[in-house]
Design an enzyme around this catalytic site. Structure first.
Site, PDB file in Angstrom:
ATOM      1  N   ASP A   1     -96.595  17.541   0.801  1.00 58.84           N
ATOM      2  CA  ASP A   1     -97.328  16.594  -0.052  1.00 58.84           C
ATOM      3  C   ASP A   1     -96.486  16.332  -1.300  1.00 58.84           C
ATOM      4  OD1 ASP A   1     -99.536  15.076  -1.290  1.00 58.84           O
ATOM      5  OD2 ASP A   1    -100.702  15.978   0.318  1.00 58.84           O
TER       6      ASP A   1
ATOM      7  N   HIS B   1     -97.513  10.288  -0.403  1.00 63.73           N
ATOM      8  CA  HIS B   1     -97.640  11.750  -0.541  1.00 63.73           C
ATOM      9  C   HIS B   1     -96.327  12.449  -0.190  1.00 63.73           C
ATOM     10  CE1 HIS B   1    -101.858  12.147  -1.635  1.00 63.73           C
ATOM     11  NE2 HIS B   1    -102.163  11.227  -0.733  1.00 63.73           N
TER      12      HIS B   1
ATOM     13  N   GLU C   1    -103.202   6.954   1.528  1.00 65.45           N
ATOM     14  CA  GLU C   1    -102.949   6.750   0.104  1.00 65.45           C
ATOM     15  C   GLU C   1    -101.482   6.441  -0.200  1.00 65.45           C
ATOM     16  OE1 GLU C   1    -106.580   9.393  -1.724  1.00 65.45           O
ATOM     17  OE2 GLU C   1    -104.768  10.486  -1.209  1.00 65.45           O
TER      18      GLU C   1
ATOM     19  N   PHE D   1    -114.237  20.601   2.308  1.00 66.66           N
ATOM     20  CA  PHE D   1    -114.719  21.861   1.749  1.00 66.66           C
ATOM     21  C   PHE D   1    -114.152  22.138   0.354  1.00 66.66           C
ATOM     22  CE2 PHE D   1    -115.703  24.014   6.140  1.00 66.66           C
ATOM     23  CZ  PHE D   1    -116.640  23.023   6.395  1.00 66.66           C
TER      24      PHE D   1
ATOM     25  N   GLU E   1    -105.911  21.591  -4.305  1.00 63.41           N
ATOM     26  CA  GLU E   1    -105.579  21.370  -5.716  1.00 63.41           C
ATOM     27  C   GLU E   1    -106.251  22.428  -6.603  1.00 63.41           C
ATOM     28  OE1 GLU E   1    -106.568  19.028  -3.615  1.00 63.41           O
ATOM     29  OE2 GLU E   1    -105.758  17.040  -4.117  1.00 63.41           O
TER      30      GLU E   1
HETATM   31  C1  ACM Z   1    -107.229  12.204   2.112  1.00 67.45           C
HETATM   32  O1  ACM Z   1    -108.228  12.800   1.680  1.00 67.45           O
HETATM   33  N1  ACM Z   1    -106.388  11.618   1.295  1.00 67.45           N
HETATM   34  C2  ACM Z   1    -106.952  12.145   3.532  1.00 67.45           C
END
Ligand code: ACM
Length: 509
Positions: free
Chosen positions: A179, A249, A313, A404, A456
């Site tokens: 990522d 990403h 994204e 989650f 995160e």
């Molecule tokens: C995502 O939550 N960006 C797949």
């Protein structure tokens, strides 16, 4: 007379289970007989039971416990099994080894929960209730995704994570390896991906973007570790689906190899923020070569039939200003930078397909993925309808029911999670992966469901388990058994909690 004591509180619920009086008791003299090909299931049972029970379960031709593979068995599919427990014998049957592996987990759940403990337990009678069980899943994809890019997790923890998935008959471990904030898999041709891309200077604290922890974070797996993970998962009937994010990403890769971006002279750090990063891969031939080289190595390490290419994204601002992107538009006859997103995934997806694997991508709208992609739908249930209607296979990962990283309640003492929503146990349990009213032909394309844990705000294994359990129990129940009444699930979960405790899972109360 059928009974349903707590030790039969199976999660997920078997399709068909009849419990009768009496029990079978494992003892030091209990032996096992296995038919050709069934040995790995016997090995798994021995490995799982020996720490707590000390049972050795050696071979004997006249053994009381029989594991039988029979290719002529019908009606069980590839994962189903039959389990007959009488006072003097146990017969586990399946058409395929994976079915026996699922049955082993049922045997494990039917034993007293002490059998799941990590240390020797004395004075516990290792009994199984007499039963006749026929069990197979309603959906072929029951997944769990763990993001090890935002916060790296050591390999020993991933092995335990897989063990816990197996207990719940989850069959897909989706490993989010790359990522903006980290690249965790070594690629021989591009060593800087992990040397540079595997480390960031610090991490954002909270969601506002004005606070950082000042602490470096990093880590990467070795090829040997990843191969061990694949083997460990395979021995439990779980496929590890690797994900390499592209074309967005990808900031960690661009920090390592800036010439793969849209500004060859840029100097980038591995991203320290959370959110969506504007920096994305470029569209020159060298980038496609890079992706193919990386995926060659990924496919070498991961035998999974599915390879996840991310695809979510991807901001278009860089491409809109890029001469290379404009050349691509002219050459392809496509209209607008947005179309290049599908073009890019199509190029890389074709490579995956040519290698006999199936590309998977996150969908943003339900329409942007190339035709041969399996669509992982997360944003909106209508995207599942759109994708399935177009003929995509679909994994329903609707964020309000399967993410989650959202907190499990709005209680004041709930640890901070992804802001914006609460995903309660009931939300997970009540989520039908097949959207209401979907015509049968499209519904047949819904492969199943999957839990997502973006990390995160999740740094430690303890926190991973707190967020995962018991919500994963609900997802597993839903994926394996189809919708079950809440009261029935809640009753079984109360019994199942003894197993989670025996395994020292830190679960949400
Ligand atoms: C995502 O939550 N960006 C797949």
């Amino acid at each position: 007379m059928p009974t349903s004591p707590p030790h039969t509180a199976l999660v997920p619920r078997p399709s068909n289970a009849r419990f009768t009086h009496g029990h079978f008791t494992f003892g030091p003299d209990t032996r096992l007989r296995v038919s050709a090909g069934a040995e790995p299931a016997a090995d798994l049972l021995r490995d799982l039971l020996s720490p707590a029970t000390g049972l050795t379960l050696g071979h004997a031709v006249d053994a009381a416990v029989v594991f039988h593979l029979d290719s002529a068995l019908t009606g069980l599919g590839g994962e189903g099994y039959g389990l007959t427990i009488g006072p003097n014998s146990v017969l586990l049957r399946a058409r395929e080894l994976t079915g026996l592996l699922r049955g082993v987990q049922t045997v494990r759940q039917l034993l007293p929960s002490e059998a799941l403990m990590a240390t020797p337990q004395r004075g516990v009678p290792w009994t199984l209730p007499c039963a006749e069980i026929t069990d197979l899943p309603s959906r072929p994809w029951r997944g769990a995704m763990l993001d090890v890019a935002r916060h790296f997790q050591p390999m020993p923890y991933l092995l335990r994570y897989v063990d816990l998935l197996a207990l719940h008959k989850i069959n897909i471990f989706h490993l989010h390896l790359t990522d903006d904030q980290g690249w965790r898999m070594p690629v021989a041709a591009y060593p800087k991906l992990t040397e540079i891309g595997g480390h960031r200077a610090q991490s954002m604290v909270g969601a506002s973007g004005d606070r950082y922890d000042g602490t470096a974070h990093g880590g990467a797996y070795t090829r040997t570790e990843l191969a061990r993970l694949v083997d460990h998962a395979r021995a439990r009937g779980i496929t590890v689906v690797p994900e390499i994010e592209m074309p967005g990403h990808a900031r960690a890769a661009l920090a390592a190899y800036p010439h793969l971006g849209n500004h060859p002279d840029q100097v980038l750090d591995v991203w320290t923020r959370w959110g969506v990063c504007d920096t994305v891969l470029g569209l020159h031939d060298e980038v496609l070569d890079f992706c193919r080289t990386v995926l060659d190595e990924v496919m070498d390490v991961f035998p999974s039939p599915y390879i996840h290419l991310g695809g979510d994204e991807c901001p278009l601002a860089e491409w809109e200003r890029s001469p290379v992107a404009h050349d691509r538009l002219r050459a392809t006859g496509l209209d607008g930078a947005a179309a290049l997103h599908g073009w890019f995934l199509g190029q890389v997806g074709a490579f995956v397909t040519a290698n006999g694997r199936r590309p998977v991508g996150w969908t943003e709208t339900g329409t942007e993925l190339p035709r041969d992609f399996t669509a992982m739908v997360w944003r909106d249930p209508v995207h599942a309808v759109a994708a399935a209607t177009r003929g995509h296979d679909v994994v329903n990962a609707y964020h309000r029911a399967t993410y989650f990283d959202y907190p499990q309640s709005d209680a004041a003492d709930e640890p901070a999670g992804q802001p914006g929503a609460v995903v309660a146990l009931q939300d997970v349990h009540g989520h039908d992966p097949v959207p209401d009213g979907l015509p049968a032909r499209a519904a047949a394309h819904i492969l199943g469901t999957q839990a997502q844990l973006w990390t995160e705000y999740v740094t430690t294994p303890d926190r991973i388990e707190y967020l995962t359990y018991p919500r994963l129990c609900a997802l597993a129940d839903n994926g394996w058994s189809g919708p079950t009444p809440w009261a029935d699930f809640a009753t079984r979960l109360r019994g199942h909690t003894a197993r989670l405790n025996a395994l020292q899972v830190t679960s949400h109360p």
